[in-house]
Every structure is written in C-alpha cells, then in structure tokens.
Design a protein around this motif. Structure first.
Motif, PDB file in Angstrom:
ATOM      1  N   ALA A  31       0.851  -1.185   0.000  1.00 40.03           N
ATOM      2  CA  ALA A  31       0.000   0.000   0.000  1.00 40.03           C
ATOM      3  C   ALA A  31       0.886   1.234   0.000  1.00 40.03           C
ATOM      4  N   VAL A  32       0.373   2.287  -0.635  1.00 40.87           N
ATOM      5  CA  VAL A  32       1.140   3.532  -0.682  1.00 40.87           C
ATOM      6  C   VAL A  32       0.225   4.678  -0.265  1.00 40.87           C
ATOM      7  N   LEU A  33       0.774   5.569   0.554  1.00 39.58           N
ATOM      8  CA  LEU A  33       0.062   6.772   0.961  1.00 39.58           C
ATOM      9  C   LEU A  33       0.385   7.843  -0.072  1.00 39.58           C
ATOM     10  N   THR A  34      -0.631   8.334  -0.782  1.00 38.01           N
ATOM     11  CA  THR A  34      -0.333   9.210  -1.908  1.00 38.01           C
ATOM     12  C   THR A  34      -1.466  10.197  -2.179  1.00 38.01           C
ATOM     13  N   ALA A  35      -1.074  11.368  -2.697  1.00 41.02           N
ATOM     14  CA  ALA A  35      -2.047  12.345  -3.192  1.00 41.02           C
ATOM     15  C   ALA A  35      -1.934  12.476  -4.709  1.00 41.02           C
ATOM     16  N   ASP A  36      -1.104  11.641  -5.320  1.00 40.90           N
ATOM     17  CA  ASP A  36      -0.861  11.727  -6.766  1.00 40.90           C
ATOM     18  C   ASP A  36      -2.041  11.142  -7.529  1.00 40.90           C
ATOM     19  N   HIS A  37      -2.644  11.962  -8.382  1.00 40.42           N
ATOM     20  CA  HIS A  37      -3.877  11.559  -9.053  1.00 40.42           C
ATOM     21  C   HIS A  37      -3.685  10.296  -9.889  1.00 40.42           C
ATOM     22  N   GLU A  38      -2.578  10.252 -10.620  1.00 36.40           N
ATOM     23  CA  GLU A  38      -2.373   9.122 -11.521  1.00 36.40           C
ATOM     24  C   GLU A  38      -2.197   7.817 -10.735  1.00 36.40           C
ATOM     25  N   THR A  39      -1.444   7.888  -9.614  1.00 33.02           N
ATOM     26  CA  THR A  39      -1.234   6.704  -8.782  1.00 33.02           C
ATOM     27  C   THR A  39      -2.572   6.211  -8.219  1.00 33.02           C
ATOM     28  N   ILE A  40      -3.385   7.162  -7.777  1.00 29.30           N
ATOM     29  CA  ILE A  40      -4.689   6.785  -7.200  1.00 29.30           C
ATOM     30  C   ILE A  40      -5.577   6.179  -8.291  1.00 29.30           C
ATOM     31  N   ARG A  41      -5.579   6.801  -9.462  1.00 24.93           N
ATOM     32  CA  ARG A  41      -6.444   6.330 -10.550  1.00 24.93           C
ATOM     33  C   ARG A  41      -6.074   4.916 -10.979  1.00 24.93           C
ATOM     34  N   ARG A  42      -4.771   4.605 -10.925  1.00 27.28           N
ATOM     35  CA  ARG A  42      -4.314   3.298 -11.414  1.00 27.28           C
ATOM     36  C   ARG A  42      -4.346   2.198 -10.347  1.00 27.28           C
ATOM     37  N   ALA A  43      -4.619   2.573  -9.092  1.00 27.41           N
ATOM     38  CA  ALA A  43      -4.583   1.584  -8.000  1.00 27.41           C
ATOM     39  C   ALA A  43      -5.693   0.545  -8.165  1.00 27.41           C
ATOM     40  N   ASP A  44      -5.415  -0.672  -7.674  1.00 36.01           N
ATOM     41  CA  ASP A  44      -6.441  -1.724  -7.710  1.00 36.01           C
ATOM     42  C   ASP A  44      -7.595  -1.390  -6.766  1.00 36.01           C
ATOM     43  N   LYS A  45      -7.229  -0.862  -5.610  1.00 31.54           N
ATOM     44  CA  LYS A  45      -8.218  -0.492  -4.601  1.00 31.54           C
ATOM     45  C   LYS A  45      -7.763   0.838  -4.008  1.00 31.54           C
ATOM     46  N   VAL A  46      -8.718   1.617  -3.555  1.00 30.79           N
ATOM     47  CA  VAL A  46      -8.399   2.911  -2.956  1.00 30.79           C
ATOM     48  C   VAL A  46      -9.023   2.977  -1.567  1.00 30.79           C
ATOM     49  N   ILE A  47      -8.224   3.407  -0.598  1.00 36.07           N
ATOM     50  CA  ILE A  47      -8.752   3.624   0.750  1.00 36.07           C
ATOM     51  C   ILE A  47      -8.737   5.117   1.031  1.00 36.07           C
ATOM     52  N   PHE A  48      -9.872   5.602   1.512  1.00 36.36           N
ATOM     53  CA  PHE A  48     -10.076   7.022   1.804  1.00 36.36           C
ATOM     54  C   PHE A  48     -10.275   7.130   3.314  1.00 36.36           C
ATOM     55  N   PRO A  49      -9.158   7.255   4.057  1.00 35.59           N
ATOM     56  CA  PRO A  49      -9.249   7.175   5.512  1.00 35.59           C
ATOM     57  C   PRO A  49      -9.741   8.496   6.082  1.00 35.59           C
ATOM     58  N   GLY A  50      -9.802   8.580   7.371  1.00 34.41           N
ATOM     59  CA  GLY A  50     -10.206   9.884   7.854  1.00 34.41           C
ATOM     60  C   GLY A  50     -10.331  10.039   9.337  1.00 34.41           C
ATOM     61  N   VAL A  51      -9.540  10.951   9.865  1.00 38.00           N
ATOM     62  CA  VAL A  51      -9.796  11.504  11.188  1.00 38.00           C
ATOM     63  C   VAL A  51      -9.588  12.988  10.990  1.00 38.00           C
ATOM     64  N   GLY A  52     -10.596  13.786  11.314  1.00 29.66           N
ATOM     65  CA  GLY A  52     -10.440  15.219  11.120  1.00 29.66           C
ATOM     66  C   GLY A  52     -11.792  15.902  11.095  1.00 29.66           C
TER      67      GLY A  52
END
Lengths: 194, 250
Positions: free
Chosen positions: A26-47
């Motif tokens: 898993a990679v922590l990323t804000a890069d649009h292309e990396t996110i778009r190409r990922a098999d699965k995306v996790i959108f975590p959140g505390v805030g």
C-alpha cells in the motif's frame, strides 16, 4: 497496489500498518495518476469535515474521487465525506452516496463522541458476510450517517445509524476496521478480495 | 449497544513495563509490545502506555515505541507520559497512536488542551488526572502523585472537558495498588460531571470491582495493571464474568 489517499488526515499510519499486517503493498499518496491506477483505494479519515473538503477541492481530489471506478473504501470521516452533506460546520460533501451526516444528539445523557466497541447488524450487501452479525468493531465519532437506502450495516448508539454504506464501487465504514482486531482485519481482507 | 471497555495499563520505564504499589517500589513485568500483543489476543479492548517517570525526569516519550505498538497491534491505544506540547503529541499521532494522555502538563498549562484539540481533534486528547482524597475532598496531584495542587477533581475535569479533552482517565491515588476496589463514588461524580467517556483507574483487585465501577461507578472503561501483569485475573475470565452479570462486553 492499494492507494491510501493522503490529505493530511489523522492516523493514516494505522491504516498503512494494517495493510502491512495483511501482507499487501500500500502507498500513501495524493498523486492523481497513482490513485487512478490503484487496484483499490482507501479514503481514511480523522479530522473535521469542512477543512477536509476545502483541502480536497483545492487539490482536485474531490473530482478524482468521484471519477474512480475501482473499489473505494471510506473510513470514518472518509465515509461521511462520501455523503451529500455533513452537519459538521454545514459542509457540502462529495455527494457520491446521497445520505446525510448528522451530529449525535444525546437523549438520556449519552456521551458524545460515540467511542468504543459496538456491534454490527448486517443487511444484504457485497462486502460483509452474514456471520459478521453481532460482531464488535471500534468506533470514534461525533457525527453519524443516518440510516438510508445505501446503508448496508447498522449499529446502535442513541439511535440506529449507518455502520457501513455502499453504492456501486464505493464502500464505507463508520468504524475503524484497522483498529478492530481480527474482526476488522477480516473486513479489510474482504474489501481487498472484492 | 456500546460495550464497556477493559483496558490494561502498561507503565513504562526504560522501555520495560513496571507497576508499583502506590507508584513506588517498581517491579519489572515485561516487554511492553509483547505484553500488549498478549493482551490484545486475550480480548483487551484498548491499551494505555504511560511513561510514569517521564514528567519527573523531563524525558520526552516514546515515538519509536508507539510506532512499534501500532505496527504490531490492531486495537486502539493511548500513549502518555511527558507530553507537554502539540509537537510531542503530533509525533505520537504520526507514529500511529490513537490518543495521547496529558496530565501534569495540562494542569500547568490548561491551554494545552485547547491546542491539542484544535490540532488533532478532541478524540485524540485524554486528560489523565491523579487525585487524592484528603479530609473529604479530592485534590489533583502532579508528577505521578508526588506534587499536590490547589485544584479539585470535579471542577478540573469539567474545565478540561470545556477546553477540549475527549476522555477522562481518573486515577485515585488512595486506591491505586491497594486492590480494594475502584473509587466508586468519585468515579461516579466525575462521570456525571462530564459528557465525555470516563476511564476508572486504581484499586482493581477482583472481577467484582469492575462490575461495581461499571454500575455504581458509571465508568465507561476500567483500567488496571498489576492484576493483569501478574495474572491474578485473566481478561477472558473477567469478560465472561461481566457478561454473565449483564454488562455489555465485547
């Protein structure tokens, strides 16, 4: 490859470690292309909702998230942000799942936030299995997503609320599967196996 | 229904867990990460790691330890001891801690609670308070109970809540280590005074003591150390007992 969306949310390290324990990359990323190409995306959140939405808009992540077609898992605040609107500072959210996030209103002196382990009531859905009925998972939240057409799992605190929701490829849990022991790890594994 | 939480507390000194009677005569009870993993497997709902000597020795806490705990364990944990700034707390968050506890530093600088809540959210901020019953009044003490203050227990927890604390960890100095039960009346007073969860600490010696603090004491969670470390009470046995008594337990 699993992409964990990096938007300065609290405690993303726990999600990264949970992936490590499950043996997935898993990679922590804000890069649009990396996110778009990922098999699965996790959108975590505390805030906080409004600050986070402003950040997502500024970085274009709001439009990117809406356009994703692979399985996406929102966690906690990530779940509330997938909804239409949050009462937290009257914030319009991503409106991917048309439900509302409201603040818990105590009726008998109940404490807010809802913090600790609570049990699941499973409806028919694509992520959870019937044997997860009644199992306990870990919650920390002051706002909840009301029960609605996209609610797949309920829990009960003050009132029945959405412990999980799903619309198409967008899944979300109000609880923290990464902090819910073996029960949570199984749910994460089920998401990764979708 | 929301379950009552059972929380083993691991007091840390020099990277090892310790627990003493009334905070002195420290005894070594093992490696914190190993012990934490064991408790997690046994059904502990949460863990608290406190560097009990940190404030006294002006030592900053344990980002490396927090990181290792977070890497190994899949249940929530709080870390505390010597956290006195947003930077200290941020380092714990980055390491994977779910919450930090602040004690003496918040008494000396109550604005710290507001700063932490603003930076990380109230859910990240546990106010730990050590209090001692003296002539019928509960007085807040600092530095692991060594230094008395002019503050009383209930007004302080109410102020802490209003400043942004998200949870209260109340330890009775009179009961800690004595194994004669929690400070039931004081815990109930704290729980009724605030609208945030309260963890009761100090005095657990039997399984009945947990039942009492969850019912009469109105606590949301019960914390103990030595009875778990020295295997006087097993967490599975404790949880089974509480379930048969009608307490909602995971």
């Amino acid at each position: 490859m699993i992409a964990i969306i990096d938007y300065n949310a609290g405690n993303v390290q726990s999600v990264l470690f949970a992936m490590e324990r499950l043996g997935v990359q898993a990679v922590l990323t804000a890069d649009h292309e990396t996110i778009r190409r990922a098999d699965k995306v996790i959108f975590p959140g505390v805030g906080e909702a409004s600050t986070t939405m402003a950040h997502l808009r500024k970085t274009g992540l709001d439009q990117l998230i809406k356009s994703l077609t692979q399985p996406v898992l929102g966690i906690c605040l990530g779940m509330q942000l997938l909804c239409r609107h949050s009462e937290e500072n009257d914030t319009p959210c991503l409106n991917i799942i048309p439900q509302e996030a409201r603040r818990f209103q105590p009726v008998k002196g109940e404490k807010v936030p809802h913090m600790g382990w609570n049990s699941l009531k499973i409806r028919n859905n694509d992520l959870f299995t019937p044997d997860q009925e009644g199992q306990y998972v870990y919650f920390v939240h002051s706002y909840y997503v009301e029960d609605g057409p996209f609610t797949t799992v309920l829990s009960d605190y003050i009132l029945p609320f959405s412990a999980a929701i799903q619309k198409d490829n967008f899944f979300a849990t109000q609880f923290h599967p990464e902090k819910s022991g073996p029960v949570g790890e199984k749910i994460l594994r089920q998401f990764l196996n979708l | 229904m929301l379950a009552k939480r059972i929380i083993p507390c691991l007091d840390i000194k020099d990277g090892r867990t310790v627990k003493g009677i009334n905070f002195v005569n420290l005894r070594d009870a093992g490696d914190p990460v190993e012990l934490g993993a064991l408790y997690s497997a046994q059904g502990a709902d949460e863990l608290v790691f406190l560097d009990i000597t940190a404030t006294h020795e002006k030592r900053k806490t344990m980002a490396a330890l927090a990181r290792e705990i977070s890497r190994r364990l899949s249940i929530p944990f709080t870390i505390g001891g010597g956290i006195s700034s947003v930077e200290d707390a941020g380092a714990m968050l980055d390491a994977g801690a779910d919450k930090v506890s602040v004690n003496s530093a918040a008494v000396r600088n109550p604005n710290l609670l507001e700063e932490l809540a603003l930076a990380f959210g109230s859910q990240f901020v546990v106010l730990a308070v050590d209090a001692k019953l003296i002539d019928g009044q509960w007085w807040v003490h600092l530095n692991g109970g060594r230094i008395p203050t002019e503050r009383q227990l209930v007004p302080w927890v109410k102020e802490a809540e209003s400043r942004g604390a998200g949870e209260i960890l109340f330890t009775s100095m009179n009961h800690d280590g004595a194994k004669t039960g929690f400070a039931i009346d004081a815990t109930a007073q704290v729980s009724e005074a605030v609208r945030i969860p309260v963890i009761a600490s100090g005095g657990a010696g039997t399984m009945e003591h947990f039942y009492d603090v969850f019912t009469a004491g109105k606590a949301d969670a019960g914390l103990a150390a030595s009875i778990f470390h020295f295997r006087e009470i097993g967490i599975p046995d404790l949880k089974d007992y509480l379930k048969t008594k009608g307490i909602v337990i995971r």
